[in-house]
Enzyme design. Structure first.
Site, PDB file in Angstrom:
ATOM      1  N   GLU B 276     -29.470  -7.582 -16.648  1.00 20.73           N
ATOM      2  CA  GLU B 276     -29.610  -7.016 -15.382  1.00 20.73           C
ATOM      3  C   GLU B 276     -30.683  -5.754 -15.761  1.00 20.73           C
ATOM      4  O   GLU B 276     -31.156  -5.212 -14.594  1.00 20.73           O
ATOM      5  CB  GLU B 276     -28.322  -6.529 -14.993  1.00 20.73           C
ATOM      6  CG  GLU B 276     -27.281  -7.440 -14.656  1.00 20.73           C
ATOM      7  CD  GLU B 276     -25.875  -6.890 -14.680  1.00 20.73           C
ATOM      8  OE1 GLU B 276     -25.488  -6.540 -13.391  1.00 20.73           O
ATOM      9  OE2 GLU B 276     -25.430  -6.848 -15.756  1.00 20.73           O
ATOM     10  N   ALA B 288     -34.783 -10.414 -29.504  1.00 21.16           N
ATOM     11  CA  ALA B 288     -33.079 -10.767 -28.773  1.00 21.16           C
ATOM     12  C   ALA B 288     -32.730 -11.994 -28.884  1.00 21.16           C
ATOM     13  O   ALA B 288     -33.600 -13.219 -29.248  1.00 21.16           O
ATOM     14  CB  ALA B 288     -33.473 -10.237 -27.263  1.00 21.16           C
ATOM     15  N   SER B 289     -31.594 -12.258 -28.108  1.00 23.42           N
ATOM     16  CA  SER B 289     -30.898 -13.360 -28.418  1.00 23.42           C
ATOM     17  C   SER B 289     -30.037 -13.692 -26.961  1.00 23.42           C
ATOM     18  O   SER B 289     -29.808 -12.735 -26.414  1.00 23.42           O
ATOM     19  CB  SER B 289     -29.916 -13.562 -29.365  1.00 23.42           C
ATOM     20  OG  SER B 289     -29.139 -14.908 -29.243  1.00 23.42           O
ATOM     21  N   TYR B 548     -19.612 -10.820 -32.840  1.00 27.53           N
ATOM     22  CA  TYR B 548     -19.616  -9.798 -31.914  1.00 27.53           C
ATOM     23  C   TYR B 548     -18.186  -8.804 -32.136  1.00 27.53           C
ATOM     24  O   TYR B 548     -17.141  -9.568 -31.812  1.00 27.53           O
ATOM     25  CB  TYR B 548     -19.728  -9.956 -30.671  1.00 27.53           C
ATOM     26  CG  TYR B 548     -20.636  -9.174 -30.013  1.00 27.53           C
ATOM     27  CD1 TYR B 548     -22.082  -9.174 -29.705  1.00 27.53           C
ATOM     28  CD2 TYR B 548     -20.144  -8.217 -29.102  1.00 27.53           C
ATOM     29  CE1 TYR B 548     -22.707  -8.355 -29.092  1.00 27.53           C
ATOM     30  CE2 TYR B 548     -20.751  -7.115 -28.282  1.00 27.53           C
ATOM     31  CZ  TYR B 548     -22.298  -7.128 -28.415  1.00 27.53           C
ATOM     32  OH  TYR B 548     -23.093  -6.502 -27.511  1.00 27.53           O
TER      33      TYR B 548
END
Lengths: 698, 629
Positions: B276, B288-289, B548
């Site tokens: 966003e 980035a992923s 994560y």
């Protein structure tokens, strides 16, 4: 059913220990109460509850086994299924089971036996137990007890059961497996049976490793390993085995567990159940096969008092802390099921192994009898009660200054000695005399009535020592095994004393001094020579030398004056010659082995050479300076290995047999160096004239 | 220039595209579940071409926290937690279980650490201006600003320590001295040339969502620091539907890019959790992923061409091909360069037709290990849905706490039945079980087939399908969890997330070790309240997975909460590396993880990176100090 053990209510003795047996005896039917108590041990937090058979099922499916099986199948062109069957077979032999009711039964019997034989009690340091309880919840725990007796693992399991700690999974020798019923009971209480040696069998090694890892990682139970590998028959600690330690450390090094805690446990027996068995074994009588019927025969021990047992849980060694400096991510670039330890890690493993053995030694508690035995060893022809008391008192003083833990009771020294002499009347006899002081104490020549354990065939099986010589020697060997318990603490100062002989400088006013640095070479030689018999951490030579010097300084026999310069005090003679006398049997045995090889150069079979030396020394028993304890197979085997290490002997393989060959120049050299340290070299052609310990020197 | 090119090209493809969209809309009623997790996106209320983040971002976004000003977790007058605003699916709903959960963590609504109400411009450090440089920029008519609020807004990312400082009304010693707003690639070339000439430090910034201190100004930077705000370079330059490529300016924000492409029936499919607010250039610069990388690939798979302006000149290839063999891959040096080599200005990405069908799903497993095994097999069979995530037990329970109030008695009754069925009938241990959330995308037939395969594999590992709702709530959590951190900070909680990648066989061990290490380190730091130490597997690959972690604790009683927090995070990072995990899967290094770089590779390898930097930028114009010393 109740918990039985209550930390608040139990009475501690002055060392912070409780007497488990006494606590049990407070209850009516103590053994029964124990067997039926509530048992709810703490659980490792990450443990997934499972049945013991799930452990080996997981092992079968593990990457390591799959990989190894595939590899063997490829290399040996064998079908995978048959190798997997082999794996299953190994596992079924290996695995432990879990039957609490059998444990309770075993516990009941064991307590009954202990009530009978450990009449002075079983002592445990409870504060460590409470710490342990907390640790067990957070990390996988490995108990590493000293190993002196078969009683060791029974004792540890019983103590764990008593204190509501989870029962350990015990790595036990295969020997027990042949004992009907008993092996089943041991298995039920957590023993798993490993082969004594499986160096070359990679499949077995893989299965064993994976099985151990499975248990450590899931924390099904704490584990119990004997770092010394086998029971020490001589009262001294054995050099540690590194292989097992690597297996235990691997899950941590490969980050499969957060940490692994190793708890060294020192189990000290006042009197060993196996004392005579060991002594005969040292004289060449093979260890009787473990069998259930043998166990019943051994039930004769029930009549005797084996004194007390001290079980001391040492401070846990956290692998995370101990190996904290090692970068574990080096193992991130290959599959974890391949074992690959860097040289650095292997060295750390060795260091750790020695640390564990030293910790065990540190917390051992010796009985007064070991002190008495040390003195008696020096007087093979006997000693008067008066002299014995004097010598024991003096030696006690020396040991106290060195902070050796000895369980002196509050009784007077005379009384303690009397009690011991009574307890060990099977080894020593005292002539009854009106004047107690002048009664004569000497080593008994009687042979015990327990010969039934050794069949006649055992006596004749090896044409080594004659049964007569064995019977003559056995009590001396037993006695020396009690003295040996103290040698662990005395070896460093003793080697200093041996080394300083040739480096003393006296000035005009007769002040005798020496430089610390001048001792290094001799000390190093002796450490190298004796490192199989005593525990020296590799690479810690200078530390050992300093320890030796400080032990002597504490005793006031030497004093440090300036940097590295020490003065030998006038009254040092007594302590120094005492220390020398304690250790000279070792040096003489080593020297004798050298002479054996130098006289009969050639090659020998590794398997029989020790018996040959033993026989040869046996033939020289009458020579002055040669004592019975030099017949000990353990000592002679250490000698041979040490000489191999020092290149005085070389080994090679002839077909499948390992051969030993004499390397004469080097061996001659070692022999000469060694001779320097022996005050009265045995004259191998002259008959025995006097005892090796000259009491006039005291 | 760009737009005219676009209109010429698009004429030919116009009819085709319209057809796609209409097909898509027609089927939509049956198959397409619009993704309502991300705010506004696909709601159709915002017109294509809209740029959601204004130049003065503080008008729309929080200055001291995550996301939109109007969206935040709050305790309402009844004492329950609610999520304000109207942008998200959760907006306006009450979460009755959340407050009890927070109280379990030791939170007390009377113990608050309120943020400063607004940026106190008086405390903002005075700018160090390079007059010659400013003159030069004025000459070439570059838009610049030295307004304190503009400078503060671009002085930080969303690393915990940065927000903690802001909330206290304090600033770093060094914040940008001037903000520059280039409008096109040529502007950037001129800007870099000027910076080289006058020795000015440049730090590029996109959405500013970094969590590695990557846009923070180095304390010891004495030169004038110009932060280059790329968000005005936000056009889609052209779309080539033959080759399925789109050339886009690097400053475009994720949601704008997807909205504009969606209007053409296309998408990139790149959906990082920050989409966003984060920018295309930022994705390239941090490697980035995206959540749906199983279908669309990570940024390095999507990127076909890129232009980067460096002090040495522009770095780009002269062709736009799917693959080439011509020495080491240049793009690999640009991707992940974290603003240390130059400014990414234009990126050509692969685009895909919008998926016809999108379905959520979830599976519960009796234990995390079972879940990991299942994910491993799904990866092995290469049948992973667009996204598959496995949450551990703590996160599963946290997710349950975020359940909004049941709409009817019937739903709450059904929830009770479900819970009873799972825990009592099926014997799942509520303190061990965990959930995997699934997102399928593609042709309806493919999706149906995929669903069947995945649920079959799951069943092998004692996994039980747990419905679309749970799945969707899981993905929604992704977007609102950053808001929850702000709420936590109000109640004296510090929290952060970090990631790693790890081979399959080490996943479970790494998760357990790191969570243990966090707890032990918190204990060592003297944390007095329960510690949130939880993880999830968020990406699957053939050879491993991305994990994560969330970490949080109430800091009351600690002398220096940030220092304690950092000690815990560093310990966790150490444990990750020791357990065979990587230093980062997609957050990057920035300045936060720089200290661990030497442990992840050899000196020779670091030397390569250094030597490239020395060649391209010998005067350290791009002096953000990220990656390596």
């Amino acid at each position: 059913m109740d918990l039985l053990y209550n930390p608040e209510k139990s009475s501690l003795n002055e060392d912070g220990c409780i007497n488990m047996l006494e606590e049990l005896q407070k209850h009516y039917f103590g053994a029964f109460k124990l067997a039926t108590k509530t048992y709810s041990p703490p659980d490792y937090i990450h443990r997934i509850k499972r049945h013991p058979s799930d452990i080996w099922k997981r092992v079968m499916k593990s990457d390591r086994i799959q990989w190894m099986v595939q590899r063997i199948a490829r290399e040996e062109c064998a079908p995978v299924e048959s190798i997997m069957k082999e794996v299953e077979k190994i596992l079924k032999k290996l695995a432990f089971t879990d039957h609490l009711s059998l444990v309770r039964l075993l516990g009941f019997c064991l307590v009954k036996v202990q009530f009978a034989i450990y009449q002075n009690g079983v002592f445990i340091n409870t504060s460590a137990v409470e710490k342990l309880r907390a640790m067990l919840k957070r990390h996988p725990v490995i108990f590493m007890p000293s190993h002196r007796s078969y009683m060791d693992f029974l004792m540890l399991s019983l103590v764990c059961f008593y204190f509501n700690l989870p029962l350990p999974a015990i790595a036990a020798g295969m020997d027990f497996q042949k004992m009907a019923v008993v092996s089943g009971m041991l298995r039920a209480s957590g023993a798993f049976f490993m082969r004594r040696s499986f160096g070359s069998d990679r499949l077995y090694w893989a299965v064993f490793t994976e099985y151990v890892h499975e248990i450590i990682i899931n924390g099904d139970r704490p584990m119990e390993f004997f770092i010394e590998g086998t029971r020490s028959r001589t009262g001294k600690s054995l050099n540690p085995k590194f292989g097992l330690l690597s297996v235990i450390a691997e899950p941590y090094l490969k980050a499969q567990t957060y940490d692994v805690l190793i708890v060294p446990v020192s189990i000290s027996y006042e009197r060993l159940l196996e004392e005579e068995l060991y002594a005969y074994e040292m004289l060449g009588v093979p260890k009787p096969k473990e069998s259930t019927s043998g166990l019943f025969k051994a039930s004769s021990i029930l009549g005797n008092n084996y004194g007390s047992v001290h079980m001391h849980f040492g401070d846990a060694i956290s692998l995370r802390k101990y190996f904290g400096h090692l970068n574990r991510s080096v193992h991130a670039t290959y599959p974890r099921y391949m074992l690959h330890l860097s040289e650095k890690e292997q060295n750390c493993m060795k260091e750790l192994a020695y640390k564990i053995v030293r910790e065990q030694q540190k917390n051992m508690i010796c009985s007064p009898w070991t002190v008495i035995a040390s003195v008696l060893c020096l007087y093979p022809d006997g000693i008067s009660m008066h002299d014995l008391v004097q010598n024991v008192l003096w030696f006690k003083g020396v040991l106290d200054l060195m902070k050796v833990k000895i369980s002196w009771s509050s009784d007077g020294i005379d009384e303690i000695i009397q009690k011991c002499l009574h307890q060990y009347r099977h080894i020593v006899e005292s002539s009854i005399c009106n004047d107690i002081d002048s009664s004569w104490i000497n080593i008994s020549s009687k042979v015990s009535e327990r010969k039934s354990l050794y069949t006649e065939t055992a006596y004749n099986s090896r044409k080594a020592l004659t049964p007569r010589l064995r019977d003559e020697a056995v009590n001396y060997i037993i006695l020396s095994s009690y003295r040996n318990q103290l040698l662990n603490y005395l070896v460093r100062p003793a080697l200093v004393v041996f080394s300083l002989d040739h480096h003393l400088v006296s000035d005009s006013s007769n002040v005798v001094t020496f430089f610390m640095s001048s001792l290094v070479k001799d000390f190093e030689f002796l450490v190298h020579l004796l490192c199989k018999d005593f525990i020296f951490e590799p690479g810690k030579m200078s530390h050992d030398l300093e320890t030796g010097l400080s032990d002597l300084t504490v005793n006031g026999s030497i004093a440090s004056t300036a940097d590295e310069v020490f003065v030998v005090r006038k009254h040092a003679g007594r302590l120094h010659s005492f220390l020398k006398s304690c250790f000279s049997p070792f040096l003489i045995a080593y020297w004798m082995a050298c002479q054996f090889f130098l006289k009969n150069k050639g090659s020998y079979k590794m398997t029989t050479v020790i018996v040959q030396i033993q026989k040869w020394i046996g033939d020289h028993q009458k020579v002055s300076g040669i004592t019975y304890e030099m017949l000990s197979i353990n000592l002679l085997s250490n000698t041979v290995h040490s000489l191999i290490d020092m290149k005085g002997l070389t080994t090679h393989k002839l077909g499948k047999t390992k051969m030993v060959e004499v390397s004469s120049t080097t061996l001659q050299d070692i022999s000469c160096k060694l001779a320097k340290f022996i005050p009265d070299l045995p004259e191998l052609l002259t008959p025995k004239m006097q005892p090796p310990f000259d009491s006039s020197k005291l | 220039m760009a737009s005219s090119e676009m209109s010429e090209k698009s004429d030919s493809a116009n009819s085709l595209r319209l057809q796609t969209i209409s097909n898509h809309l027609k089927r939509g009623s049956n198959h397409l579940v619009c993704s309502p997790c991300v705010s506004d996106l696909d709601h159709g209320t915002i017109k294509p071409g809209t740029r959601s983040i204004p130049r003065r971002r503080e008008n729309l976004l929080k200055w001291d926290g995550w996301g939109y000003k109007d969206s935040q977790f709050k305790i309402n007058e009844k004492g329950s937690v609610t999520f304000t605003g109207s942008r998200y699916k959760l907006s306006g709903l009450v979460m009755p279980h959340l407050r009890p959960w927070m109280e379990e963590m030791g939170l007390n609504i009377d113990e608050m650490a309120k943020s400063e109400p607004k940026i106190n411009t008086e405390n903002v450090p005075k700018p160090t201006l390079n007059e010659d440089f400013i003159d030069e920029l004025n000459k070439i008519e570059m838009e610049i600003s030295t307004d304190p609020v503009d400078r503060v807004m671009r002085s930080h990312g969303h690393t915990l320590e940065e927000l903690f400082l802001l909330r206290k009304g304090e600033f770093n010693n060094r914040i940008p001295d001037v903000v520059v707003f280039p409008r096109c690639h040529d502007d950037v070339e001129k800007l870099v040339a000027a910076a080289v000439r006058y020795n000015v430090c440049l730090i590029p910034i996109g959405g500013g969502t970094t969590v590695t201190l990557a846009v923070a100004c180095p304390d010891n930077e004495a030169r004038c620091i110009a932060v280059v705000d790329m968000t005005q370079m936000n056009k889609i330059l052209w779309v080539d539907e033959k080759n399925l490529l789109a050339k886009i300016e690097a400053g475009i924000i994720g949601q704008d890019l997807e909205r504009d492409l969606a209007a053409m029936g296309l998408c990139t499919g790149h959906e990082p959790d920050s989409m966003e607010f984060s920018s295309l250039g930022g994705w390239v610069a941090t490697r980035a992923s995206g959540m749906k990388k199983n279908v669309y690939g990570n940024i390095e798979d999507l990127l076909v061409h890129v232009r980067m302006v460096t002090p040495r000149g522009v770095l780009e290839k002269n062709c736009m091909v799917p693959r080439m063999s011509a020495g080491p891959e240049l793009h690999q040096f640009i991707i992940g360069s974290e603003g240390t080599l130059g400014i990414v200005t234009e990126v050509t990405l692969r685009v895909r037709p919008l998926p016809e069908c999108q379905r959520y799903g979830s599976v519960i497993f009796p234990s995390f290990e079972d879940g990991v095994h299942c994910l491993r097999e799904i990866a092995l069979k290469r049948c992973a849905p667009a996204s598959i995530r496995l949450m551990d037990n703590d996160q599963f329970r946290f997710g349950q706490a975020l359940k909004p109030e049941a709409e009817s008695i019937f739903t709450s009754f059904m929830d009770g039945i479900k819970k009873f069925y799972v825990t009592k009938m099926k014997g799942y241990d509520p303190h061990r079980m965990c959930v995997a959330t699934l997102l399928f995308e593609g042709d309806p037939e493919v999706v149906a087939q995929q669903e069947k395969t995945v649920y079959e594999i799951a069943a092998k590992y004692k996994g039980m399908a747990a419905g679309e709702d749970n799945g969707q709530r899981g993905y929604m959590l992704t977007f609102v969890i950053a808001y929850l951190r702000d709420c936590g900070m109000d109640y004296e909680v510090v929290s952060e997330s970090f990631e790693t990648s790890v081979p399959w066989d080490r996943v479970s061990d790494l998760c357990r070790n790191v969570k243990d290490r966090i707890r032990h380190e918190c204990e060592a730091q003297g944390v007095r309240y329960p510690v949130l130490s939880t993880c999830r597997v968020t990406q699957t690959y053939d050879a491993g997975a991305c994990v994560y972690f969330y970490l949080g604790f109430k800091y009351r009683g600690l002398a220096d909460p940030v220092a304690s927090y950092l000690a815990v995070e560093n310990a966790a990072r150490d444990e990750i590396l020791e357990s065979g995990g990587s230093i980062s899967h997609h957050h990057g290094i920035g300045k936060l993880r720089k200290q661990f770089m030497s442990r992840t590779t050899t000196p020779a390898a670091l030397g390569v990176v250094k030597s490239v930097k020395e060649y391209l930028d010998p005067r350290n114009i791009f002096g953000s100090g990220n990656l390596i010393e």
